[in-house]
Design an enzyme around this catalytic site. Sequence first.
Site, PDB file in Angstrom:
ATOM      1  CB  SER A 110      -0.932   0.012   1.218  1.00 12.57           C
ATOM      2  OG  SER A 110      -1.861  -1.044   1.145  1.00 12.57           O
ATOM      3  CG  HIS A 171      -2.009   1.725   7.789  1.00 14.34           C
ATOM      4  ND1 HIS A 171      -2.292   1.043   6.627  1.00 14.34           N
ATOM      5  CD2 HIS A 171      -1.535   0.799   8.661  1.00 14.34           C
ATOM      6  CE1 HIS A 171      -2.022  -0.249   6.793  1.00 14.34           C
ATOM      7  NE2 HIS A 171      -1.556  -0.419   8.015  1.00 14.34           N
ATOM      8  CG  PHE A 288     -13.107   8.189  16.034  1.00 18.35           C
ATOM      9  CD1 PHE A 288     -13.851   8.945  16.924  1.00 18.35           C
ATOM     10  CD2 PHE A 288     -13.076   8.575  14.697  1.00 18.35           C
ATOM     11  CE1 PHE A 288     -14.564  10.052  16.494  1.00 18.35           C
ATOM     12  CE2 PHE A 288     -13.788   9.673  14.260  1.00 18.35           C
ATOM     13  CZ  PHE A 288     -14.532  10.426  15.151  1.00 18.35           C
ATOM     14  CG  ASP A 304     -15.335   4.417  17.664  1.00 11.68           C
ATOM     15  OD1 ASP A 304     -14.961   5.385  18.336  1.00 11.68           O
ATOM     16  OD2 ASP A 304     -14.901   3.257  17.827  1.00 11.68           O
ATOM     17  CG  ASP A 335      -5.057  -4.759   2.527  1.00 13.34           C
ATOM     18  OD1 ASP A 335      -4.966  -5.527   1.565  1.00 13.34           O
ATOM     19  OD2 ASP A 335      -4.103  -4.503   3.286  1.00 13.34           O
ATOM     20  CG  ASP A 376      -4.302  -0.196  -1.825  1.00 17.56           C
ATOM     21  OD1 ASP A 376      -5.173  -1.046  -2.059  1.00 17.56           O
ATOM     22  OD2 ASP A 376      -3.827  -0.028  -0.689  1.00 17.56           O
TER      23      ASP A 376
END
EC number: 3.1.3.1
Length: 532
Positions: A110, A171, A288, A304, A335, A376
Amino acid sequence: MAWIRTVGVLLLLALGSSIAKVEEEDPEYWRSQARSTLKTRLHHKPNTNVAKNVILFVGDGMSITTITAARILKGQLRNQSGEDSVMTMDTFPNVGMIKTYSVDFQIPDSAATATAYLCGVKTNLNTLGVNAAARNGVCKSQKGNEVTSILKWAKDAKKSVGIVSTTRIQHATPAAAYSHSASRKWYGDADLPASAKRDGCTDISAQLINNTDIDVIIGGGRKYMTPRGTKDPEYPRDFTSRGKRQDGRNIIDEWQRMKMGKVARYVWNRTDFDSVDPETTDYLMALFEPGDLRFEADRDPKMDPSIVETTEKAIRILQKNKNGFFLLVEGGRIDQAHHEGRGFMALHETVAFDYAIGKALELTNEKETLVVVTADHSQPIIFNGYPFRGQSVLGKSPLWAQDFKPYTMLMYGNGPGHKLINGSRPNLKDVDTKTKDFVQYAAVPTESSTHSGEDVAVLARGPMSHLFHGVQEQNYIAHAMAYASCVGEDQSHCSSSVSPTLDGANNLAAATGGAHFSRLLSVLLLMLALFH
């Protein structure tokens, strides 16, 4: 054994034809449907406006198989058969295929892919916001090889910018929008090796607030933002959720101090998030979870918000800017569910992701907002087994295998689902495969599934969406979005296209020469006034 398989196939054919919808047995049903689609396409005209806004939706690991299976699930969750269900992304008029390989690997990760579609250049595995001259994990190699993203290009054009993700905000996918790092794993300073610190590299969390002035930041990852040992507000007794920074910095506090004089809100729970008024909020940081957000099926709606709600909040804040905005929305846990071999989770994440796309379309104008949906990279999930129409996509094939055991329609090429009992695979006859914790069978045992290398789809709607067609390299996406919205280096579209906000006379002026035509039109109007 061959005769058993033959009988099974014949039974499938007989039963399959018996459950067809009555109208589908009439050829005119299909002909009229095709005529309607053809008529719509023949009347479709390319939208050549300048894209005031761009929203990029990235379904991490969202393979073609994932889209197909999620489409069926979406319909089945509505008590439909599912196969003829329509995803929001299915309605986009322009579709292409994207080649996802990285510079050094046939099958990418990614980080390399996000750098391609956000920064416009392909790079090496595990590296973020740098070109292919940088080496994975080698801090010195990133110096001088940094590349910027469309998020920065948009900000430099005085647009508002935002990131929404269901993963930690550090990330790979979100990080490629704002950071330059020889390793995608350098979330916080505690993750930097001694050599990287010595050579002056900065962790991704620190870059989040220093590299680009981002108006909206929504995701997880708060443990990388606070000093080591800081108790998490939601999980104070969980030591793994506590702050990890070794430098003593509180990145959240620093961010708030940097926004002095502006209305900047930091929130970590549903109540505070709901209290954020988009009309009066200049900046929003919402984290969150200590790490990645919970899967949609596990999400506590009292704590959330969903990806639909976070996408809506982001758009409402960003769209106040008269110059427009760029927004990246990542369905990142698609993913991660695939990596765990959990088809239920992956498909439910994809359905939620598609609903977020629908919300974005509700809130924006197609004449001025380019919406792009892509993945991706792919995941090694397959959909097989001759299931009946309307059969649960998470269920088992009505045909058994040669070992006289059933198998699921969804399976993986590799992953944690590979199991052998006394040399043979387990019998799923009495196993409920439709639960969120069920792990689909995998052909090859790996701790986590690898990615797969086939092309992924790109779907587009709005100004210049016709640029997204054919089979393209992944880095093309960034350049096409930039061209459509007149940001970055190539601004030629700005002078040659029509703004959607102009009225008829100004449209004609812009299309035929701009200022010169406007002056000529003014003279003609003046002469007419004098004549009368």
